[in-house]
Design a protein around this motif. Structure first.
Motif, short mmCIF file in Angstrom:
data_model
loop_
_atom_site.label_atom_id
_atom_site.label_comp_id
_atom_site.label_asym_id
_atom_site.label_seq_id
_atom_site.Cartn_x
_atom_site.Cartn_y
_atom_site.Cartn_z
N ARG A 33 0.99 -1.31 0.20
CA ARG A 33 0.06 0.03 -0.05
C ARG A 33 0.91 1.34 -0.10
O ARG A 33 0.50 2.41 -0.60
CB ARG A 33 -1.13 0.06 1.33
CG ARG A 33 -1.78 1.24 1.19
CD ARG A 33 -3.10 1.10 2.41
NE ARG A 33 -2.32 1.38 3.41
CZ ARG A 33 -3.14 1.50 4.78
NH1 ARG A 33 -4.44 1.18 4.86
NH2 ARG A 33 -2.37 1.80 5.92
N ARG A 34 2.10 1.26 0.80
CA ARG A 34 2.87 2.44 0.82
C ARG A 34 3.43 2.59 -0.62
O ARG A 34 3.63 3.94 -1.20
CB ARG A 34 4.08 2.49 1.81
CG ARG A 34 3.47 2.38 3.41
CD ARG A 34 4.68 2.78 4.23
NE ARG A 34 5.63 1.46 4.21
CZ ARG A 34 5.31 0.23 4.89
NH1 ARG A 34 4.70 0.44 5.95
NH2 ARG A 34 6.40 -0.45 4.85
N LEU A 61 9.20 1.89 -9.56
CA LEU A 61 8.23 0.90 -10.23
C LEU A 61 8.98 -0.40 -10.13
O LEU A 61 8.35 -1.55 -9.83
CB LEU A 61 8.38 1.21 -11.78
CG LEU A 61 7.76 2.45 -12.10
CD1 LEU A 61 8.15 2.58 -13.74
CD2 LEU A 61 6.33 2.52 -11.77
N ALA A 62 10.31 -0.60 -9.66
CA ALA A 62 11.10 -1.85 -9.49
C ALA A 62 10.71 -2.21 -7.98
O ALA A 62 10.57 -3.38 -8.14
CB ALA A 62 12.51 -1.52 -9.62
N GLN A 63 10.48 -1.57 -7.30
CA GLN A 63 9.91 -1.98 -5.84
C GLN A 63 8.79 -2.42 -5.90
O GLN A 63 8.26 -3.31 -4.93
CB GLN A 63 10.04 -0.57 -4.97
CG GLN A 63 11.56 -0.38 -4.77
CD GLN A 63 11.44 1.01 -3.65
OE1 GLN A 63 10.42 1.65 -3.47
NE2 GLN A 63 12.52 1.25 -2.96
N LEU A 64 7.82 -2.04 -6.85
CA LEU A 64 6.31 -2.91 -6.77
C LEU A 64 6.65 -3.96 -7.81
O LEU A 64 5.46 -4.68 -7.84
CB LEU A 64 5.40 -1.94 -7.69
CG LEU A 64 5.00 -0.49 -6.80
CD1 LEU A 64 4.56 0.50 -7.58
CD2 LEU A 64 4.05 -1.10 -5.73
N GLY A 65 7.73 -4.30 -8.23
CA GLY A 65 7.91 -5.87 -8.97
C GLY A 65 8.05 -5.52 -10.38
O GLY A 65 7.96 -6.68 -11.12
N LEU A 66 7.94 -4.35 -10.91
CA LEU A 66 7.97 -3.98 -12.22
C LEU A 66 9.52 -3.73 -12.62
O LEU A 66 9.75 -2.68 -12.69
CB LEU A 66 7.01 -2.58 -12.63
CG LEU A 66 5.70 -2.63 -11.92
CD1 LEU A 66 4.96 -1.53 -12.26
CD2 LEU A 66 4.77 -3.81 -12.20
N ILE A 67 10.12 -4.84 -12.71
CA ILE A 67 11.57 -4.88 -12.84
C ILE A 67 12.16 -4.38 -13.98
O ILE A 67 13.20 -3.68 -14.28
CB ILE A 67 12.26 -6.25 -12.49
CG1 ILE A 67 11.71 -7.11 -13.67
CG2 ILE A 67 11.89 -6.70 -11.22
CD1 ILE A 67 12.43 -8.41 -13.69
#
Length: 387
Positions: A33-34, A61-67
């Motif tokens: 959520r953060r 974006l990478a931290q959200l899994g969008l590498i």
């Protein structure tokens, strides 16, 4: 007893496992959520610089899994291709692969989305981390949210462009009449000089040109600024500055403005009364230009002397100005005088009187007309401070 003990241990282990799992999921959901809040915070930045914002916030974006992400296509006539992160594998979403030990594993997923907006054509691909379970679901959700934000940003950009082009067209329409008035003034001056038969007449025309040149130059400068200023808009729905702040309106010599407009359009003014007033100068100039400009044009077409009787009357806090041309018939019915693009037969009157009335209304005044003899009386009412 042993079976009962084993069952109790199993229940405790299962309870602890469920507890730890719940705590872990809670941690992941809060973390997600953060990070999603950070993604949503990019909405305004995407509207300003869509492609640059994506590159600038690659880490988020990478931290959200969008590498990894890439896009290619056309951006206002220029071919574009950008890649962020590792190359994206050309696999179908949901496909599985086998590692070196022969074990099945989930490979990086690829989500694709295309956008088409007039001069923009982009194909986006987003590579997701090869994760199982909830991590993969969170990453897919983040990618879908990002696609929705891109869609919204591109749509907003297109709407803003359409509005800007429409606004420029609207400005052009409203300035056409002012440009026509200026062109008619140039035509009158040219005809005057061409008709001069001697040096004495030529000097008289030259003095008249010198007295009118500053006013004409001021009008031309104002039109040029309006054309070059993207924020300028014709006064149709928003109040003028002088009405929002009455103290900012100038004290105007009404007699002088009427006489100057008469000289500019070569109309002989029979002036009765006079006043100083605090009102919007642009609105007054628009009314005088259109009223006296029409008198000049109609008189020349009918081979009549261009004359107008102007009566200035003070009524309390109002200044009332009557423009009277009883011997000059109108080209169109009186009820169409203020109609935009009013037509009568082959005559098309454009936007001049419509624009004049609108500016008078937006400045707190009014402009109306009534029959007078064979012609018309046009009345300008200006509620204002006077001295």
């Amino acid at each position: 007893m042993t079976d009962l003990y084993d069952a109790a241990v199993a229940l405790v282990v299962a309870g602890l496992s469920i507890g730890f799992t719940m705590l872990w999921l809670r941690h992941l959901s809060r973390l997600h959520r953060r990070r999603m809040d950070q993604l949503l915070a990019l909405r305004e930045a995407l509207h300003d610089d869509l492609l640059g914002t994506l590159v600038l916030h690659q880490r988020t974006l990478a931290q959200l899994g969008l590498i990894s992400m890439d896009w290619r296509g056309n951006w206002y006539g220029s071919p574009v291709f950008t890649r962020m992160g590792p190359p994206i594998p050309a696999i179908v979403h949901g496909a599985a692969a086998t590692d070196a030990r022969g074990q099945r594993r989930f490979d990086d997923r690829v989500l694709c989305q295309s956008f088409q907006f007039d001069d923009i054509s982009l194909d986006f691909r987003i590579g997701l981390k090869g994760l199982r379970g909830e991590r993969h679901l969170f990453a897919v959700q983040a990618a879908e949210v990002l696609f929705a934000m891109l869609q919204g940003a591109l749509a907003a950009r297109q709407l803003a462009l359409v509005a800007a082009v429409s606004q420029r067209a609207r400005v052009g329409v409203f300035l056409q009449h002012d440009m026509r008035n200026l062109a008619q003034w140039v035509q009158l001056v040219a005809e005057d000089f061409a008709a001069a038969q001697d040096d004495q007449t030529l000097m008289v025309r030259a003095r008249r040109l010198r007295s009118n040149a500053a006013l004409a130059a001021n009008k031309a400068e104002r039109m040029a600024k309006a054309l070059l200023n993207p924020t300028w808009q014709p006064s149709l729905s928003a109040p003028l500055t002088s009405q929002e702040d009455p103290e900012s309106a100038l004290m105007l010599d009404l007699d002088e403005h009427i006489r100057q407009a008469g000289e500019l359009h070569q109309v002989e003014i029979e002036l009765e009364g006079g006043a100083w007033l605090q009102w919007d100068e642009q609105a007054l100039a628009t009314v005088l230009d259109n009223v006296l400009g029409n008198v000049s044009t109609l008189s020349r077409e009918r081979m009549l002397p261009a004359r107008c009787r102007v009566r200035v009357i003070e009524e309390g806090q109002d200044i009332v100005v009557h423009f009277e041309t009883p011997q000059l018939p109108l080209e169109i019915p009186l009820d169409k005088l203020f109609e935009p693009w009013a037509t009568s037969g082959s005559v098309n009157k454009g936007l001049g009187m419509y624009q004049a009335r609108k500016q008078a209304l937006q400045s707190g005044g009014n402009l109306c007309a009534e029959p007078l003899g064979q012609g018309v009386r046009i009345t300008l009412r200006m509620p204002c401070k006077n001295s």
